[in-house]
Write a protein that holds these residues in place. Structure first.
Motif, mmCIF file in Angstrom:
data_model
loop_
_atom_site.group_PDB
_atom_site.id
_atom_site.type_symbol
_atom_site.label_atom_id
_atom_site.label_comp_id
_atom_site.label_asym_id
_atom_site.label_seq_id
_atom_site.Cartn_x
_atom_site.Cartn_y
_atom_site.Cartn_z
ATOM 1 N N GLU A 92 0.826 -1.214 0.000
ATOM 2 C CA GLU A 92 0.000 0.000 0.000
ATOM 3 C C GLU A 92 0.858 1.261 0.000
ATOM 4 N N ARG A 93 1.940 1.271 0.761
ATOM 5 C CA ARG A 93 2.852 2.425 0.768
ATOM 6 C C ARG A 93 3.502 2.600 -0.604
ATOM 7 N N PHE A 94 3.922 1.495 -1.193
ATOM 8 C CA PHE A 94 4.543 1.547 -2.519
ATOM 9 C C PHE A 94 3.570 2.141 -3.529
ATOM 10 N N MET A 95 2.349 1.633 -3.542
ATOM 11 C CA MET A 95 1.367 2.098 -4.514
ATOM 12 C C MET A 95 0.991 3.560 -4.277
ATOM 13 N N GLN A 96 1.013 4.015 -3.041
ATOM 14 C CA GLN A 96 0.729 5.419 -2.748
ATOM 15 C C GLN A 96 1.808 6.314 -3.361
ATOM 16 N N VAL A 97 3.074 5.912 -3.216
ATOM 17 C CA VAL A 97 4.166 6.685 -3.817
ATOM 18 C C VAL A 97 4.004 6.709 -5.330
ATOM 19 N N GLN A 98 3.742 5.559 -5.939
ATOM 20 C CA GLN A 98 3.608 5.513 -7.389
ATOM 21 C C GLN A 98 2.388 6.278 -7.862
ATOM 22 N N GLN A 99 1.317 6.243 -7.091
ATOM 23 C CA GLN A 99 0.111 6.987 -7.458
ATOM 24 C C GLN A 99 0.420 8.484 -7.519
ATOM 25 N N GLU A 100 1.195 8.988 -6.573
ATOM 26 C CA GLU A 100 1.582 10.398 -6.568
ATOM 27 C C GLU A 100 2.447 10.735 -7.782
ATOM 28 N N ILE A 101 3.373 9.844 -8.123
ATOM 29 C CA ILE A 101 4.233 10.050 -9.296
ATOM 30 C C ILE A 101 3.373 10.064 -10.557
ATOM 31 N N SER A 102 2.494 9.081 -10.689
ATOM 32 C CA SER A 102 1.645 8.982 -11.868
ATOM 33 C C SER A 102 0.752 10.210 -12.008
ATOM 34 N N ALA A 103 0.133 10.635 -10.907
ATOM 35 C CA ALA A 103 -0.760 11.801 -10.957
ATOM 36 C C ALA A 103 0.000 13.039 -11.420
#
Length: 181
Positions: A92-103
């Motif tokens: 979940e932490r990993f995906m949160q970081v990637q979600q911010e990068i993607s956005a």
């Protein structure tokens, strides 16, 4: 260390240099990768190094899954298996970081013109579900082309669109022209 335990090549600095060099040559390059959270022996420090690397690399499309034993895999015999709740929390932490990068990356697309391929038409709304050169079907985000005429556009058409909005994974666009019918 974790990559070596996985029997994968491990040179994070060289990989970051390559990514930077590729992006200088091709600024529109889309880079994708997949990662494992909770590989046996992975420490919090190891995981934080992965998150730091991800922030530096700024990959465009990223997937992640939690480690699970596979019959016959040598990793099954490694010590220090990570508990399920920690694997899930790291995922979940990993995906949160990637979600911010993607956005952030997709926000930069607003105002750009691009060619997209129509995959489907929404049943209830005048919207085409499409994808850009950077999007794998059923894996990556979509480009939703709004206010289209369904009598003119069909699956398989190439559309010229202007990006009007973005969220974490998807782009929203208005139609400029139909390139093929």
């Amino acid at each position: 260390r974790v990559l070596k335990d996985m029997k994968r090549p491990a040179n994070t600095e060289k990989t970051l240099e390559r990514i930077q060099a590729w992006r200088k040559i091709c600024p529109d390059l889309t880079i994708r990768s997949t990662f494992i959270a909770g590989f046996p022996g992975e420490t919090e420090e190891d995981f934080q190094m992965l998150l730091d690397w991800l922030k530096q690399a700024q990959l465009d499309r990223v997937g992640c899954f939690t480690y699970s034993p596979v019959e016959g895999a040598t990793a099954n015999d490694l010590p220090d298996h990570v508990p399920e709740e920690i694997k899930q929390e790291r995922y979940e932490r990993f995906m949160q970081v990637q979600q911010e990068i993607s956005a952030a990356k997709l926000q930069k697309r607003i105002g750009q013109t691009m060619t997209v391929l129509v995959d489907d038409l929404e049943e209830e709304f005048p919207v085409a579900v499409a994808r850009s050169y950077a999007d794998a079907p059923e894996i990556d985000g979509n480009v939703f082309v709004e206010d289209i005429d369904k009598s003119v556009i069909k699956a398989g058409d190439l559309l010229e669109v202007e990006i009007t909005d973005a969220d974490e994974y998807d782009l929203y666009a208005k139609l400029i022209s139909v390139k093929s019918a």
